[in-house]
Design a protein around this motif. Structure first.
Motif, PDB file in Angstrom:
ATOM      1  N   LEU A 505       0.935  -1.276   0.003  1.00 43.57           N
ATOM      2  CA  LEU A 505      -0.102   0.107   0.160  1.00 43.57           C
ATOM      3  C   LEU A 505       0.969   1.209  -0.084  1.00 43.57           C
ATOM      4  N   VAL A 506       0.604   2.154  -0.630  1.00 41.83           N
ATOM      5  CA  VAL A 506       1.441   3.434  -0.776  1.00 41.83           C
ATOM      6  C   VAL A 506       1.434   4.259   0.741  1.00 41.83           C
ATOM      7  N   ARG A 507       2.392   4.637   0.844  1.00 41.51           N
ATOM      8  CA  ARG A 507       2.904   5.429   2.200  1.00 41.51           C
ATOM      9  C   ARG A 507       3.080   6.654   1.858  1.00 41.51           C
ATOM     10  N   ARG A 508       3.709   6.979   0.671  1.00 43.21           N
ATOM     11  CA  ARG A 508       4.065   8.417   0.168  1.00 43.21           C
ATOM     12  C   ARG A 508       3.882   8.703  -1.259  1.00 43.21           C
ATOM     13  N   ASN A 509       3.428   9.682  -1.663  1.00 38.61           N
ATOM     14  CA  ASN A 509       3.559  10.149  -3.171  1.00 38.61           C
ATOM     15  C   ASN A 509       4.064  11.814  -2.925  1.00 38.61           C
ATOM     16  N   GLN A 510       4.966  11.980  -3.661  1.00 45.33           N
ATOM     17  CA  GLN A 510       5.754  13.307  -3.594  1.00 45.33           C
ATOM     18  C   GLN A 510       5.843  13.951  -5.096  1.00 45.33           C
ATOM     19  N   SER A 511       6.372  15.024  -5.063  1.00 44.32           N
ATOM     20  CA  SER A 511       6.745  15.809  -6.523  1.00 44.32           C
ATOM     21  C   SER A 511       7.548  16.771  -6.266  1.00 44.32           C
ATOM     22  N   ILE A 512       8.474  17.322  -7.188  1.00 41.69           N
ATOM     23  CA  ILE A 512       9.231  18.426  -7.202  1.00 41.69           C
ATOM     24  C   ILE A 512       8.768  19.060  -8.619  1.00 41.69           C
ATOM     25  N   ILE A 513       8.399  20.177  -8.721  1.00 36.16           N
ATOM     26  CA  ILE A 513       8.175  21.084  -9.896  1.00 36.16           C
ATOM     27  C   ILE A 513       8.725  22.211 -10.111  1.00 36.16           C
ATOM     28  N   GLY A 514       9.186  22.306 -11.338  1.00 40.39           N
ATOM     29  CA  GLY A 514       9.598  23.796 -11.903  1.00 40.39           C
ATOM     30  C   GLY A 514       8.966  24.285 -13.066  1.00 40.39           C
ATOM     31  N   ALA A 515       8.631  25.442 -13.097  1.00 46.38           N
ATOM     32  CA  ALA A 515       7.830  25.897 -14.467  1.00 46.38           C
ATOM     33  C   ALA A 515       8.134  27.086 -14.646  1.00 46.38           C
ATOM     34  N   ALA A 516       7.965  27.723 -15.989  1.00 48.02           N
ATOM     35  CA  ALA A 516       7.888  28.893 -16.502  1.00 48.02           C
ATOM     36  C   ALA A 516       6.738  29.194 -17.330  1.00 48.02           C
ATOM     37  N   TYR A 517       6.037  30.381 -16.892  1.00 45.41           N
ATOM     38  CA  TYR A 517       4.731  30.895 -17.750  1.00 45.41           C
ATOM     39  C   TYR A 517       5.092  32.273 -18.408  1.00 45.41           C
ATOM     40  N   TYR A 518       4.904  32.302 -19.437  1.00 44.39           N
ATOM     41  CA  TYR A 518       5.127  33.450 -20.194  1.00 44.39           C
ATOM     42  C   TYR A 518       3.746  33.881 -20.751  1.00 44.39           C
ATOM     43  N   GLN A 519       3.482  35.268 -20.667  1.00 42.17           N
ATOM     44  CA  GLN A 519       2.230  35.782 -21.199  1.00 42.17           C
ATOM     45  C   GLN A 519       2.541  36.549 -22.311  1.00 42.17           C
ATOM     46  N   LEU A 520       2.249  35.896 -23.513  1.00 46.29           N
ATOM     47  CA  LEU A 520       2.305  36.386 -24.862  1.00 46.29           C
ATOM     48  C   LEU A 520       1.637  37.493 -25.373  1.00 46.29           C
ATOM     49  N   THR A 521       0.284  37.378 -24.812  1.00 44.69           N
ATOM     50  CA  THR A 521      -0.721  38.421 -25.076  1.00 44.69           C
ATOM     51  C   THR A 521      -1.622  38.244 -23.916  1.00 44.69           C
ATOM     52  N   ASP A 522      -2.519  39.210 -23.816  1.00 48.20           N
ATOM     53  CA  ASP A 522      -3.729  39.127 -22.778  1.00 48.20           C
ATOM     54  C   ASP A 522      -4.305  37.634 -22.758  1.00 48.20           C
ATOM     55  N   TRP A 523      -4.130  37.046 -23.859  1.00 46.97           N
ATOM     56  CA  TRP A 523      -4.964  35.553 -23.891  1.00 46.97           C
ATOM     57  C   TRP A 523      -4.085  34.630 -23.836  1.00 46.97           C
ATOM     58  N   LEU A 524      -3.045  34.841 -24.436  1.00 48.41           N
ATOM     59  CA  LEU A 524      -2.277  33.436 -24.545  1.00 48.41           C
ATOM     60  C   LEU A 524      -1.187  33.369 -23.810  1.00 48.41           C
ATOM     61  N   ASN A 525      -0.769  32.266 -23.201  1.00 44.61           N
ATOM     62  CA  ASN A 525       0.335  32.094 -22.196  1.00 44.61           C
ATOM     63  C   ASN A 525       1.061  30.977 -22.568  1.00 44.61           C
ATOM     64  N   LEU A 526       2.430  30.858 -22.669  1.00 44.11           N
ATOM     65  CA  LEU A 526       3.408  29.985 -23.129  1.00 44.11           C
ATOM     66  C   LEU A 526       3.809  29.221 -21.922  1.00 44.11           C
ATOM     67  N   VAL A 527       3.888  27.813 -21.826  1.00 47.19           N
ATOM     68  CA  VAL A 527       4.364  27.157 -20.512  1.00 47.19           C
ATOM     69  C   VAL A 527       5.323  26.157 -20.749  1.00 47.19           C
ATOM     70  N   GLY A 528       6.341  25.959 -19.988  1.00 42.43           N
ATOM     71  CA  GLY A 528       7.281  24.968 -19.975  1.00 42.43           C
ATOM     72  C   GLY A 528       7.605  24.567 -18.556  1.00 42.43           C
TER      73      GLY A 528
END
Length: 556
Positions: A505-528
C-alpha cells in the motif's frame, strides 16, 4: 459685456460679407465703417484686424442701384460700373486709400442692432441646450430592455452582455501540451501516482490539470436579491473511455474515438451583500478548494498520472500535496465579508468509500473497504481572511469535512457487524504576495479521508480508519511583467490502520515541480515545465518518473 456683444456682431457681419448672398440692390457702407471705427476706438479691434475687415468690406461691398449709379461711403462718393455696360467691376477711391471693384448685384448688409445680435446669441444657446437634451434622451433610450450592450472587456474575465436587467457573461479557457514522460524504474506501489514501474517512455499531446472550459453565467437583481445561474462545460482534447471516473478516467488512444465532456458546474446562487449568498447545485467543494485554486500547476501539467493513455486532465499536484476537492452537489451558504473575514458552510452529496489501491495495482487483493450507504449528508465548512500588512497582501484559509460512512464492506469485515466510520478532515493554508514574489503554504490532515481523492483508501479492509496528511510549499517570482518562474514541492502521506499490514500500500506520493509561464498576449500563455514524481509503499517498493511538458493555455 458690451465689447463681447460687439465682437459677436462683427463676427456675424464678417460672415455675411464673406459668403452669404444678399437681396437688396443698394449697399450702405456708412454704418459698417462707423462700427469698425467705434470698435477700434474701444480697443475691441487691433489695427491689423481693423485694416483687414475694412479692406474685405470695400472689396465685397454692395453695388449701387441702377438709377443712382453711386453710393456714399463715409460721406465720400463711390463709383460703380453699371451692369448694363457689361463691366465686371467698378472702381472705389476714398480717403482710406483703398481701391477695389464690386461685383454687380451684390450688396452689403450693414448688420443689425446690438439687441438683434443678443437675440441671435440667445437663440444659439437655446439650440445648444436643446441638442444636449436630445443627446441625453438618446443615451437614456439605450438603457431600455430593447438594447443589448457590452461591458468593457477585461482580459481573463470573459465577455459580458447586458440585455435589459440580465447580465450574460461568457468565459473560458483552452489548453494543450506536448508531454514526454520517462519512467525511472521501480516496482509497483498500490495507490501510487508515479508511472515509474511502467518501463516505457511515453509521448502525448494532451490537456494539463485543467481540461478546456466554457462557462456561462447569467445574473440579475430582483426584489433586492442578487440571482445568478452558472453552467460550466469542461471538454478534453483526448479520447474518452468509460470507467469509474467517467470523463476523468484514463483515455483511449484508439482511432474513431471522441473527446469526453465534463459538465461539472451547474448551480444557482441568490442573496445580497447584507444577508450573504446561498448556493444550490454542483460546484467546487470547500475542503481543499483553495489548495487547488492556488496551485501553479493548475495552468500546466504537473504529475501526469497516465501519460500513455491520457484522459481529460493530468494530476497536477493532486495526491502529491493535497486531496482533490472535487465538484460536488451541494446546498451551501457564504456569509458577507466583515473586516476581511468570510465564512461558508454547507451540506454536500455524500461520496462512496473507494478501493483505489486495488484499481492501481496489477495484483488483485483487497486493500481497502468500500461503502455505498449514506443516510446523512457530507458537511463542509470554510473560513477565509484577506488582509494587507504594509506592502504584503495575505489570504489565510481553513476548512473542514465530516461524513459518516455506513455499512462498510471489506475482506476482513463481517457483514453482520454493520461497521461504519466517521470521516473527519481539516486543512489550513496561506498565500502571501510581496511585490514580484508570491508564496503559498498548505497543510491537511484527515482520519478516514484517504489520499489523492476524497475517500480513496481511507478505510482499511478491516474497517478501521487510516490517518493521512500532506502539504505543499510553492514560491513564484515575476521576473518581468510577462514572465513568471515557479517552483514547488509537495507530499501526501497515508498511514496504515490499526491491525493492518499492507506492505504494498502506498505510504507516500511526492513531487518536485519547476515551471516558467510567459504571457505572450492578454489571452495566450506559453508554458514550460519539469516534474519529478515518486511513490513509496509501506514495504520496499518504490517508483519514480520524470516529465517534461511544453504548451499553451488560452484564457478569455
Amino acid at each position: 459685456m458690451a465689447s463681447k456683444k460687439a465682437a459677436l456682431l462683427v463676427t456675424f457681419i464678417t460672415a455675411s460679407v464673406s459668403g452669404l448672398p444678399m437681396v437688396s440692390p443698394t449697399a450702405w457702407a456708412d454704418d459698417y465703417s462707423d462700427l469698425l471705427d467705434v470698435l477700434r476706438a474701444k480697443g475691441s479691434l487691433t489695427q491689423h484686424e481693423y485694416d483687414t475687415l475694412l479692406a474685405k468690406h470695400l472689396h465685397h461691398g454692395a453695388a449701387a442701384t441702377p438709377d443712382s449709379g453711386a453710393t456714399r461711403h463715409a460721406g465720400r462718393p463711390v463709383h460703380v460700373a453699371s451692369a448694363s455696360h457689361g463691366a465686371q467691376y467698378g472702381t472705389v477711391a476714398d480717403g482710406h486709400g483703398v481701391s477695389s471693384g464690386y461685383e454687380p448685384g451684390i450688396r452689403f448688409d450693414p448688420g443689425s442692432s446690438e439687441i438683434d445680435a443678443t437675440s441671435r446669441a440667445e437663440n444659439a444657446a437655446s439650440r445648444a441646450q436643446l441638442s444636449a437634451q436630445q443627446a441625453q434622451a438618446a443615451l437614456a433610450s439605450l438603457n431600455t430592455s430593447d438594447i443589448v450592450r457590452v461591458d468593457k472587456y477585461v482580459a481573463g474575465k470573459g465577455i459580458t452582455f447586458k440585455a435589459g436587467p440580465i447580465n450574460i457573461n461568457l468565459s473560458g479557457f483552452i489548453n494543450g501540451f506536448y508531454t514526454y514522460n520517462s519512467p525511472a524504474g521501480g516496482r509497483p506501489v498500490a495507490g501510487g501516482v508515479s508511472s515509474g514501474s511502467s518501463g516505457f517512455d511515453s509521448s502525448a499531446v494532451r490537456n494539463g490539470l485543467l481540461p478546456a472550459g466554457f462557462i456561462l453565467k447569467m445574473s440579475t437583481r430582483q426584489q433586492g436579491i442578487d440571482i445568478s445561474a452558472v453552467m460550466g462545460m469542461y471538454p478534453g482534447i483526448n479520447n474518452a473511455k468509460n470507467g469509474a471516473f467517467n470523463a476523468n478516467t484514463g483515455g483511449s488512444p484508439v482511432g474513431l474515438g471522441t473527446a469526453g465532456i465534463d459538465f461539472r458546474q451547474v448551480y444557482v446562487t441568490f442573496g445580497n451583500s447584507d444577508i450573504g449568498t446561498f448556493k444550490v447545485g454542483r460546484d467546487l467543494a470547500f475542503f481543499g478548494g483553495d489548495a487547488i485554486l492556488n496551485d501553479a500547476t493548475l495552468l500546466s501539467v504537473g504529475a501526469t498520472g497516465s501519460n500513455s493513455a491520457p484522459g481529460n486532465t493530468s494530476l497536477g499536484r493532486i495526491g502529491v500535496g493535497y486531496v482533490y476537492a472535487d465538484w460536488i452537489p451541494q446546498i451551501s451558504y457564504t456569509s458577507p465579508k466583515i473586516a476581511g473575514v468570510q465564512g461558508a458552510v454547507g451540506i454536500f452529496q455524500p461520496l462512496d468509500e473507494f478501493n483505489y489501491a486495488d484499481a492501481t495495482n496489477s495484483v488483485v487483493s483487497h486493500y481497502s473497504a468500500t461503502s455505498t450507504q449514506h443516510s446523512s449528508p457530507m458537511v463542509q465548512g470554510k473560513v477565509t481572511y484577506d488582509a494587507t500588512f504594509g506592502k504584503v497582501q495575505a489570504r489565510i484559509w481553513a476548512s473542514f469535512l465530516i461524513q459518516h460512512q455506513q455499512a462498510l464492506q471489506g475482506a476482513e469485515i463481517n457483514a453482520a457487524m454493520r461497521r461504519g466510520a466517521m470521516v473527519e478532515a481539516g486543512d489550513i493554508g496561506a498565500k502571501l504576495t510581496y511585490g514580484p514574489f508570491e508564496g503559498v503554504a498548505y497543510y491537511y490532515r484527515g482520519s478516514g479521508l484517504g489520499t489523492t481523492a476524497l475517500f480513496f483508501d481511507g478505510v482499511a479492509a478491516n474497517g478501521r480508519k487510516r490517518a493521512s496528511e500532506g502539504y505543499y510549499v510553492q514560491a513564484a517570482y515575476h521576473a518581468t511583467k510577462r514572465l513568471k518562474l515557479v517552483g514547488s514541492y509537495g507530499v501526501s502521506n497515508l498511514y496504515q490502520a490499526p491491525g493492518e499490514a499492507s506492505t504494498m500500500l502506498v505510504r507516500r506520493n511526492q513531487s518536485i515541480i519547476g515551471a516558467a509561464y510567459y504571457q505572450l498576449t492578454d489571452w495566450l500563455n506559453l508554458v514550460g515545465e519539469y516534474a519529478n514524481t515518486s511513490s513509496a509503499a509501506h514495504g520496499p517498493n518504490t517508483q519514480s518518473d520524470n516529465t517534461a511538458s511544453c504548451g499553451v493555455i488560452l484564457l478569455f
